[in-house]
Design an enzyme around this catalytic site. Structure first.
Site, PDB file in Angstrom:
ATOM      1  N   LYS A 115       0.822  -1.221   0.000  1.00  0.00           N
ATOM      2  CA  LYS A 115       0.000   0.000   0.000  1.00  0.00           C
ATOM      3  C   LYS A 115       0.847   1.258   0.000  1.00  0.00           C
ATOM      4  O   LYS A 115       0.472   2.257  -0.603  1.00  0.00           O
ATOM      5  CB  LYS A 115      -0.943   0.017   1.211  1.00  0.00           C
ATOM      6  CG  LYS A 115      -2.122  -0.905   1.061  1.00  0.00           C
ATOM      7  CD  LYS A 115      -3.227  -0.520   2.035  1.00  0.00           C
ATOM      8  CE  LYS A 115      -4.426  -1.435   1.897  1.00  0.00           C
ATOM      9  NZ  LYS A 115      -5.437  -1.171   2.932  1.00  0.00           N
ATOM     10  N   LYS A 207      -7.412 -10.325  -8.701  1.00  0.00           N
ATOM     11  CA  LYS A 207      -8.578 -10.339  -7.814  1.00  0.00           C
ATOM     12  C   LYS A 207      -9.609  -9.309  -8.260  1.00  0.00           C
ATOM     13  O   LYS A 207      -9.232  -8.228  -8.717  1.00  0.00           O
ATOM     14  CB  LYS A 207      -8.126  -9.987  -6.390  1.00  0.00           C
ATOM     15  CG  LYS A 207      -8.297 -11.116  -5.390  1.00  0.00           C
ATOM     16  CD  LYS A 207      -7.746 -10.745  -4.036  1.00  0.00           C
ATOM     17  CE  LYS A 207      -8.787 -10.131  -3.133  1.00  0.00           C
ATOM     18  NZ  LYS A 207      -8.318  -9.980  -1.745  1.00  0.00           N
ATOM     19  N   LYS A 210     -12.359  -3.195  -6.112  1.00  0.00           N
ATOM     20  CA  LYS A 210     -13.136  -1.960  -6.210  1.00  0.00           C
ATOM     21  C   LYS A 210     -12.366  -0.877  -6.943  1.00  0.00           C
ATOM     22  O   LYS A 210     -12.935   0.085  -7.434  1.00  0.00           O
ATOM     23  CB  LYS A 210     -13.502  -1.462  -4.813  1.00  0.00           C
ATOM     24  CG  LYS A 210     -12.262  -1.263  -3.959  1.00  0.00           C
ATOM     25  CD  LYS A 210     -12.447  -0.230  -2.878  1.00  0.00           C
ATOM     26  CE  LYS A 210     -11.161  -0.040  -2.116  1.00  0.00           C
ATOM     27  NZ  LYS A 210     -10.265   0.975  -2.659  1.00  0.00           N
TER      28      LYS A 210
END
Ligand code: TRP
Length: 344
Positions: A115, A207, A210
């Site tokens: 991240k 995956k 969003k």
């Protein structure tokens, strides 16, 4: 170690585009668990602010996730459903854990590395300390079972390390105050298997996410029947017919994903699906998948939209849930303060 009463805790971040992967990966599991356990389900808004958030969107997404919980069948009377920031015990225990957890432990967290990316100097301190807050979420309720995705396994291991170190460091105090040989349980992860790992409809090796720029990569829980149908029809496939056994799916990630989604929505195994569709081409399989997805997700999506629009109701559920959560959390925080030697 002392036996702890069984309690389930899990958290979901209030990010937008709540999708099929979140639904099959988390919510379906949450709904199942409520039959067997007492459960605490939390919308983790304090985790969300570890990266920049627009305040109006944060409010909206908190209500959206709550609506998704309820529309999927989580009963807010039987379980505790609330948003994290309403219960100050999370932040209080997180501070204590900042002092128990070690830099060396956090430096190993792969999610932070992903991240924070290359610009690590500019990542928030909160993003770095995120796993300590997650440990506090779980342990402020002394929860024993935590349903999470594969990607959170490392954070669960850290939670156990923190619990263990707290129990060891303060063993004398814990014993003297009558809590036996451990104050915190070592919570068990309940990891969802790969069957419920939903991949992008455009690329079976990624995956479902969003944040994928293509809305065609995912089915949002808020999509209507037409959108669901269109996305499934456009989903990437390969030119071959479906195999009649699971083994035949290897090396065919898009086929495997669609078969997996069918199986998960229907509540059967992939082999069951292939018994039915083996030898058929994708267009007939996709038609069946559209019918199934619309039948299963359509009602959830429309109920979610209805609930989401009813701010007064959603906010009331969260407030009542927070009141119940706070009672447990503050009881445990009082004990933690005594264990640490804080005057109160
Ligand atoms: N980190 C989890 C995620 O991103 C969310 C989360 C926060 C959580 N606190 C938790 C999950 C406690 C389980 C238990 O998915």
């Amino acid at each position: 170690m002392a036996a702890f009463p069984q309690l389930v805790f899990s958290g979901v971040q209030p990010t937008g585009n709540f999708h099929l992967g979140n639904y099959l990966g988390a919510l379906v599991k949450f709904v199942e668990m409520q039959a067997k356990y007492d459960c605490v389900y939390c919308v983790v808004d304090m985790h969300a602010i570890t990266v920049p958030q627009d305040p109006a969107e944060l409010t909206m997404h908190t209500r959206e996730v709550t609506a998704a919980f309820l529309a999927s069948g989580i009963d807010p009377k039987k379980n505790i459903v609330f948003n994290q920031s309403q219960v100050s015990g999370h932040a209080e225990l997180a501070w204590v854990f900042n002092c128990v957890s070690r830099l060396g432990w956090l430096n190993r967290m792969t999610q932070f590395k992903e991240k924070a990316g290359k610009d690590r100097e500019n990542a928030s301190v909160g993003l770095y300390a995120y796993p300590n807050l997650m440990a506090a979420d779980i342990l402020v309720y002394r929860a024993t079972h935590v349903p999470v995705g594969e990607d959170q396994k490392q954070h669960l291991e850290l939670t156990r390390d923190i619990a263990q170190k707290f129990n060891n460091d303060f063993a004398a105090s814990i014993e003297r105050l009558g809590y036996g040989d451990a104050f915190f349980p070592l919570p068990e992860p309940i990891i969802q298997g790969p069957a419920t790992r939903v991949m992008s409809l455009r690329d079976g090796s990624k995956k479902m996410s969003k944040s994928d720029p293509s809305d065609y990569s995912r089915i949002n829980l808020s999509d209507d029947a037409d959108q669901i149908a269109q996305k499934i029809r456009k989903a990437k496939t390969d030119p071959d017919a479906l195999p009649s056994e699971n083994a035949g799916l290897s090396g065919r990630p898009e086929a495997e994903n669609l078969v997996g989604v069918f199986a998960a929505l229907q509540g059967v195994t992939k082999d069951d699906v292939l018994k039915q569709f083996g030898g058929q081409n994708f267009s007939s399989f996709k038609s069946a998948l559209v019918d199934l997805a619309v039948a299963k997700l359509g009602p959830v999506g429309s109920e979610m939209k209805r609930l989401q629009a009813d701010h007064a109701y959603i906010d009331d559920v969260l407030r009542k849930g927070a009141d119940r959560a706070r009672e447990i959390a503050s009881h445990n925080m009082t004990a933690v303060k005594d264990i640490l030697g804080f005057v109160r």
